[in-house]
Design a protein around this motif. Structure first.
Motif, PDB file in Angstrom:
ATOM      1  N   ASP A  98       0.832  -1.123   0.257  1.00 36.30           N
ATOM      2  CA  ASP A  98       0.034   0.181   0.043  1.00 36.30           C
ATOM      3  C   ASP A  98       1.003   1.316  -0.858  1.00 36.30           C
ATOM      4  O   ASP A  98       1.664   2.017   0.889  1.00 36.30           O
ATOM      5  CB  ASP A  98      -0.155  -0.081   1.258  1.00 36.30           C
ATOM      6  N   ILE A  99       0.685   1.955  -0.727  1.00 38.60           N
ATOM      7  CA  ILE A  99       1.231   3.398  -1.128  1.00 38.60           C
ATOM      8  C   ILE A  99       0.705   4.364  -0.825  1.00 38.60           C
ATOM      9  O   ILE A  99      -0.291   4.663  -0.683  1.00 38.60           O
ATOM     10  CB  ILE A  99       1.777   3.143  -2.488  1.00 38.60           C
ATOM     11  N   PRO A 100       1.429   5.041   0.339  1.00 35.18           N
ATOM     12  CA  PRO A 100      -0.031   6.330   1.192  1.00 35.18           C
ATOM     13  C   PRO A 100       0.189   7.304  -0.211  1.00 35.18           C
ATOM     14  O   PRO A 100       1.200   8.134  -1.118  1.00 35.18           O
ATOM     15  CB  PRO A 100       1.374   6.816   2.353  1.00 35.18           C
ATOM     16  N   PRO A 101      -1.028   8.173  -0.099  1.00 35.18           N
ATOM     17  CA  PRO A 101      -0.898   8.850  -0.684  1.00 35.18           C
ATOM     18  C   PRO A 101       0.374  10.073  -0.851  1.00 35.18           C
ATOM     19  O   PRO A 101       1.238   9.937   0.514  1.00 35.18           O
ATOM     20  CB  PRO A 101      -2.356   9.974  -0.202  1.00 35.18           C
ATOM     21  N   VAL A 102       0.568  11.026  -1.705  1.00 36.85           N
ATOM     22  CA  VAL A 102       1.675  11.992  -1.298  1.00 36.85           C
ATOM     23  C   VAL A 102       0.812  13.258  -0.591  1.00 36.85           C
ATOM     24  O   VAL A 102      -0.695  13.973  -0.456  1.00 36.85           O
ATOM     25  CB  VAL A 102       1.782  12.511  -3.046  1.00 36.85           C
ATOM     26  N   PRO A 103       2.130  13.660   0.138  1.00 31.25           N
ATOM     27  CA  PRO A 103       1.533  15.227   0.660  1.00 31.25           C
ATOM     28  C   PRO A 103       0.036  16.099   0.062  1.00 31.25           C
ATOM     29  O   PRO A 103      -0.426  15.946   1.010  1.00 31.25           O
ATOM     30  CB  PRO A 103       2.653  15.603   1.769  1.00 31.25           C
ATOM     31  N   GLY A 104       0.160  16.644  -0.334  1.00 30.81           N
ATOM     32  CA  GLY A 104      -1.056  17.177  -0.920  1.00 30.81           C
ATOM     33  C   GLY A 104      -2.630  16.282  -1.370  1.00 30.81           C
ATOM     34  O   GLY A 104      -3.349  16.995  -1.265  1.00 30.81           O
ATOM     35  N   VAL A 105      -2.044  15.210  -1.611  1.00 35.38           N
ATOM     36  CA  VAL A 105      -3.632  14.237  -1.325  1.00 35.38           C
ATOM     37  C   VAL A 105      -4.077  14.551  -0.117  1.00 35.38           C
ATOM     38  O   VAL A 105      -5.122  13.743   0.605  1.00 35.38           O
ATOM     39  CB  VAL A 105      -3.059  13.034  -2.599  1.00 35.38           C
ATOM     40  N   GLN A 106      -2.871  13.641   0.516  1.00 35.66           N
ATOM     41  CA  GLN A 106      -3.200  13.497   2.200  1.00 35.66           C
ATOM     42  C   GLN A 106      -3.742  14.771   3.181  1.00 35.66           C
ATOM     43  O   GLN A 106      -5.320  14.178   3.161  1.00 35.66           O
ATOM     44  CB  GLN A 106      -2.206  13.287   2.764  1.00 35.66           C
ATOM     45  N   ARG A 107      -3.493  16.168   2.383  1.00 36.62           N
ATOM     46  CA  ARG A 107      -4.085  17.102   2.710  1.00 36.62           C
ATOM     47  C   ARG A 107      -5.233  17.274   2.413  1.00 36.62           C
ATOM     48  O   ARG A 107      -6.284  17.786   3.706  1.00 36.62           O
ATOM     49  CB  ARG A 107      -3.206  18.203   2.597  1.00 36.62           C
ATOM     50  N   ALA A 108      -5.577  17.109   1.514  1.00 40.36           N
ATOM     51  CA  ALA A 108      -7.420  17.175   0.728  1.00 40.36           C
ATOM     52  C   ALA A 108      -7.792  15.874   0.835  1.00 40.36           C
ATOM     53  O   ALA A 108      -8.972  16.400   1.720  1.00 40.36           O
ATOM     54  CB  ALA A 108      -6.961  16.679  -0.937  1.00 40.36           C
ATOM     55  N   LEU A 112     -11.294  17.087   3.174  1.00 42.42           N
ATOM     56  CA  LEU A 112     -12.897  16.797   2.551  1.00 42.42           C
ATOM     57  C   LEU A 112     -12.691  15.600   3.357  1.00 42.42           C
ATOM     58  O   LEU A 112     -14.565  15.029   2.321  1.00 42.42           O
ATOM     59  CB  LEU A 112     -11.827  17.087   1.094  1.00 42.42           C
ATOM     60  N   ASP A 113     -12.450  15.385   4.051  1.00 35.71           N
ATOM     61  CA  ASP A 113     -13.089  13.644   4.473  1.00 35.71           C
ATOM     62  C   ASP A 113     -13.820  12.628   2.963  1.00 35.71           C
ATOM     63  O   ASP A 113     -14.335  12.137   3.271  1.00 35.71           O
ATOM     64  CB  ASP A 113     -14.288  13.972   4.940  1.00 35.71           C
ATOM     65  N   ALA A 114     -12.723  12.529   2.837  1.00 37.54           N
ATOM     66  CA  ALA A 114     -12.527  11.681   1.401  1.00 37.54           C
ATOM     67  C   ALA A 114     -12.342  10.022   2.629  1.00 37.54           C
ATOM     68  O   ALA A 114     -11.774   9.742   3.461  1.00 37.54           O
ATOM     69  CB  ALA A 114     -11.058  11.016   1.131  1.00 37.54           C
ATOM     70  N   ARG A 115     -13.044   9.406   1.976  1.00 37.83           N
ATOM     71  CA  ARG A 115     -13.307   7.360   2.626  1.00 37.83           C
ATOM     72  C   ARG A 115     -12.242   7.606   2.661  1.00 37.83           C
ATOM     73  O   ARG A 115     -11.779   6.430   2.852  1.00 37.83           O
ATOM     74  CB  ARG A 115     -14.581   7.269   1.920  1.00 37.83           C
ATOM     75  N   GLU A 116     -11.281   7.254   1.330  1.00 35.83           N
ATOM     76  CA  GLU A 116     -10.590   6.344   1.369  1.00 35.83           C
ATOM     77  C   GLU A 116      -9.082   6.971  -0.225  1.00 35.83           C
ATOM     78  O   GLU A 116      -9.985   7.787  -0.682  1.00 35.83           O
ATOM     79  CB  GLU A 116     -10.990   4.500   1.024  1.00 35.83           C
ATOM     80  N   HIS A 117      -8.122   6.473   0.314  1.00 30.42           N
ATOM     81  CA  HIS A 117      -7.228   6.771  -0.980  1.00 30.42           C
ATOM     82  C   HIS A 117      -6.234   5.336  -1.764  1.00 30.42           C
ATOM     83  O   HIS A 117      -6.100   4.399  -0.961  1.00 30.42           O
ATOM     84  CB  HIS A 117      -6.104   8.005  -0.930  1.00 30.42           C
ATOM     85  N   THR A 118      -6.034   4.827  -2.789  1.00 34.55           N
ATOM     86  CA  THR A 118      -5.529   4.076  -3.325  1.00 34.55           C
ATOM     87  C   THR A 118      -4.256   4.329  -4.534  1.00 34.55           C
ATOM     88  O   THR A 118      -4.962   5.737  -5.931  1.00 34.55           O
ATOM     89  CB  THR A 118      -6.145   2.588  -3.180  1.00 34.55           C
ATOM     90  N   THR A 119      -3.050   4.188  -4.309  1.00 33.54           N
ATOM     91  CA  THR A 119      -2.563   4.202  -5.443  1.00 33.54           C
ATOM     92  C   THR A 119      -2.534   2.634  -6.840  1.00 33.54           C
ATOM     93  O   THR A 119      -1.816   1.715  -5.836  1.00 33.54           O
ATOM     94  CB  THR A 119      -0.695   4.373  -4.883  1.00 33.54           C
TER      95      THR A 119
END
Length: 165
Positions: A98-108, A112-119
């Motif tokens: 699992d690759i964490p989101p880049v910092p700008g995406v993590q802040r977003a 925005l209370d996003a449910r999830e991110h995947t790379t």
């Protein structure tokens, strides 16, 4: 009840668009009404019940169209179920861990209370636009590292979450 989903994406050479189309196909197959559109072409998200946004990664940053989309529509996005994805690593790493989101995406995601991110793995092939892309290709580091089975599985997971809304 979730009825209409937007899958918006930022891409330069089209491989992230293909990832977004695949996500849209799975959501549609699972009974949802889906629009898959370039992020820069979306005038409003108010007609959608949920949103998935994806961006290609370039030098540790999300594609500018995806970043601008989140900024432009942040108020409405914060009120809807939101998932984010990135495409980019030009190696097998996205399939291996699992690759964490880049910092700008993590802040977003936090804002925005996003449910999830995947790379997902990226794709860079001959004919790609941009000097950096051509340099990467000349160095032999290009290729298609997208795992469409993993993309379909993630989209099915999103569809299942939406079915439970």
């Amino acid at each position: 009840m979730i009825g209409k989903v937007l899958v918006a994406y930022g891409t330069t050479n089209g491989s992230t668009a293909q990832v977004a189309e695949t996500i849209g196909e799975v959501l549609h197959k699972d009974g949802l009404t889906v629009d898959v559109l370039p992020a820069r072409s979306v005038a409003s998200v108010s007609g959608y019940d949920a949103v998935v946004v994806g961006g290609a990664l370039y030098a540790g940053r999300w594609h500018k169209d995806a970043r601008r989309f989140l900024r432009r529509h942040r108020r409405v996005l914060a009120e809807r179920p939101l998932w984010l994805f990135s495409s980019g690593p030009l190696d097998a790493s996205a399939s291996e861990r699992d690759i964490p989101p880049v910092p700008g995406v993590q802040r977003a995601m936090t804002r925005l209370d996003a449910r999830e991110h995947t790379t997902f793995g990226g794709c860079l092939e001959e004919g790609a636009k941009g000097a950096v892309a051509r340099m990467i290709l000349r160095s032999g580091k290009g290729g298609d590292f997208r795992d469409f089975t993993a993309i379909q599985e993630w989209a099915a997971h999103v569809a299942a979450e939406l079915a439970g809304e």
